[in-house]
Design an enzyme around this catalytic site. Sequence first.
Site, PDB file in Angstrom:
ATOM      1  N   HIS A 369       4.075   5.259  -5.052  1.00 52.21           N
ATOM      2  CA  HIS A 369       3.598   5.062  -6.419  1.00 52.21           C
ATOM      3  C   HIS A 369       4.640   4.426  -7.325  1.00 52.21           C
ATOM      4  O   HIS A 369       4.312   3.691  -8.247  1.00 52.21           O
ATOM      5  CB  HIS A 369       3.110   6.392  -6.995  1.00 52.21           C
ATOM      6  CG  HIS A 369       1.760   6.748  -6.476  1.00 52.21           C
ATOM      7  ND1 HIS A 369       1.485   7.923  -5.823  1.00 52.21           N
ATOM      8  CD2 HIS A 369       0.617   6.051  -6.472  1.00 52.21           C
ATOM      9  CE1 HIS A 369       0.216   7.928  -5.464  1.00 52.21           C
ATOM     10  NE2 HIS A 369      -0.327   6.812  -5.848  1.00 52.21           N
ATOM     11  N   CYS A 683      -8.814  -2.833  -5.177  1.00 48.81           N
ATOM     12  CA  CYS A 683      -7.797  -2.737  -6.225  1.00 48.81           C
ATOM     13  C   CYS A 683      -6.462  -2.233  -5.678  1.00 48.81           C
ATOM     14  O   CYS A 683      -5.533  -1.999  -6.433  1.00 48.81           O
ATOM     15  CB  CYS A 683      -8.270  -1.860  -7.374  1.00 48.81           C
ATOM     16  SG  CYS A 683      -8.541  -0.156  -6.905  1.00 48.81           S
TER      17      CYS A 683
HETATM   18  C1  PEP Z   1      -4.946   2.831  -3.819  1.00 46.42           C
HETATM   19  O1  PEP Z   1      -4.796   3.903  -3.220  1.00 46.42           O
HETATM   20  O2  PEP Z   1      -5.058   1.736  -3.242  1.00 46.42           O
HETATM   21  C2  PEP Z   1      -4.990   2.810  -5.281  1.00 46.42           C
HETATM   22  C3  PEP Z   1      -5.314   1.720  -5.950  1.00 46.42           C
HETATM   23  O3  PEP Z   1      -4.626   3.967  -5.919  1.00 46.42           O
HETATM   24  P1  PEP Z   1      -3.088   4.389  -6.155  1.00 46.42           P
HETATM   25  O4  PEP Z   1      -2.255   3.319  -5.548  1.00 46.42           O
HETATM   26  O5  PEP Z   1      -2.896   4.542  -7.606  1.00 46.42           O
HETATM   27  O6  PEP Z   1      -3.023   5.665  -5.399  1.00 46.42           O
HETATM   28 MG    MG Z   2      -4.906   5.750  -4.373  1.00 49.47          MG
END
Ligand code: PEP
Ligand code: MG
Length: 756
Positions: A369, A683
Amino acid sequence: MTDNPRHQGSGSWAGSRRLLTRLREVMASPDTTQVKLNSVVQLIAQDMVAEVCSLYIRKAGDVLELSATQGLRQEAVHQTRLYVGEGLVGDIASHARPLALAEAQAHPNFAFKPETGEEIYHSLLGVPILRDGRVLGVLVIQNRTARQYTEEEIEVLETVAMVLAELAASARLVALAEVNHNGQVASSRLDGVKINGGVAIGKALLHIRAVAPRTIIADNEEAEIDRLTVAAADMLASIDAMLSGKLAGSDEYVEVLETYQIFAQDAGWIRRIREAIHTGLTAEAAVQRVLNEMRARMRQSTDAYLRERLQDLEDLTHRLMQHLQGERGQIPDEDTILIARSLGPMELLDYQPYRLKGVVLEEGAATAHVSIIARAMGIPMLGSAQGILQSVQAGDTVVLDANGGQVYARPNLEILERFHANIKLFSERQQRYIAEKDLAFQTKDGVTIEVKINAGLVADVEYLHTVGADGVGLYRTEIPFMIRDNFPDSLTQEEIYRKVLNAAKGKSVVFRTLDVGSDKTLSAMDTLPKEENPAMGWRAIRMSLDRPSLLRQQLRALLKAAADKELRVMFPMVSDVSEFIRAKQILLLERDSLNAAGHKVAATLQVGSMLEVPSLLWQLPTLFKHVDFISVGSNDLLQFLFASDRSSPLLNNRYEALSPPFLTMLASLAQQCDAAKIPLTVCGEIAGSPLEALALIGLGFRSLSMTPHAVGAMRTMIRSMEAKSVGEYVQTLLHAPHPSVRIQLKNYVRDRGIGV
Ligand code: PEP
Ligand code: MG
């Protein structure tokens, strides 16, 4: 009876203070470093009644070099070298713990170095020279007789080692301190893995959790004890205040704080710090020394509980240091490159990251993250740069080439010039992208792709217009939560969401409800229970459904902020359709109750589900009946499909999206959504990577959401490809017998002149 006067009762503390004072005088003298080191080993040998005292300093390539000795042959100085892990000295360095042996040569790790003439000495006491958790070298004393060293002697030598750590660091003697012929510290280059592209030149700032003590040796013992007493009482009072104040009533929060309270009141911990002050240290140095000792001991443990306690202790030490020093974190200069072992998203945000030019991590992988924040803010970031903490000192010039997966410490002029030119080129390319911002995202064969941005701060939404994207495909609502100490209340949230919608100026925004847990922690929610596998634990929608008041508060804020407009909401980490149905019900109930109370709310609702958990792939027909759209969170989906932790540097690039199983899964998903007329988007980070995006378009995806900084290059790529022929080619790769089809796709785009 021993031959050491230290063991004969009182007077030992005074002795240790005398030694420290004399060492301080040596360090302050105008002599050359080598002369100082020679005096230091002489003093220690004399004071500790040892025939030998030797100092080994860590050099490049994890080598420990004999840098000064009293008692061993002088010809061996700068000649005798041991690898970390080799011999007794290497053993002390690799385990970061003292070793006291009456019969050193009987130890299985003893390595005979004939040039030193050490064979006549039987006993050995060695301690690591530690600074900021790094082993900078090893300090050893030896005696001719086979004698047992006492606890007290070990402690004295450890204290001396702390003083030497300062000398070694300030004289830049350590690690890659390969001094060239002009007496300058040589430059060094390390490889890493690109987490977020970009090139930057700046000055190194080391991310150190516990603030390193600036003064080691105390002038006034009484005063130091008083400072410690006041700081410990302040710290305890602040924990008490937290306990009786915010979030009182939440069991886990209270539990965590109570653990801290117990630790802070632990007479043993404070007593050890006091004792260290009695050896002549300042309060800060004493706190650090006790942490070093406990860290060295607890790190060896395989017991998860003990390791967790170490984290508590580190955190508490950090707090106590802050109370002692009256400080709150480091504010980086404008040209800072942050160097860290690893970094949580919260920790990065602590640095006011818009001031950072770049980040280099010893560990850390592309989909953790913290990388998402770096990407969202356009900060170049390199991960898995092993050895960086040993190679760089605070204030060093650093060139970070995240694109090329490299970092240079103390670069020479030629490298600096090359990278200045590179940065100029990069900024010219950015200018070109801005000039092209109104060109359509349309392939050569006329297929229009929706290109949106991922955002997490109101400021990010501005990029929508500067890069010319179609909307915000993912607004991570947890980010405003992560940068605050307190939980934003409903009104504050409403204000944030309204600003986001206003900044979007009519372009669509998809708000994702709180996705906390895993490595996204909130300081306002220190209550989160510790879990063995937090990424697969109590996070995102699981938490929202168990604590619906938080979700309800957020949904109310969103509904009101979008008054008279369209509101798009999506839920993260849905593993079962019923979770989605429950969350959507809560949303509808909130809308109705706000309506009934006379509030203006969103005119229309679009409710979507993230697809991040593989189980949902087998519930699609049911899911389609309830959702307005689906968004693939490929970061999580990839980690769960391959059972491969997205934050693990060891697994970096091992499994990837451009692999037959992942592409086959995506092809089937796209085909099912198309048949059911359910809008589908991606995304996760793959959407912003040109080669991956090309494959996605080939598989039928028509909507992608990415970091704003990827949009310019994406436009170039889309406008130079043909969706149909890419689609045909990608189909041929779905059954390839390779773990990755990246090379095949690279060749494909190269042969056709597609701009990736
Ligand atoms: C993902 O898991 O691809 C996503 C967009 O969520 P995050 O990266 O915030 O966990
Ligand atoms: Mg995610």
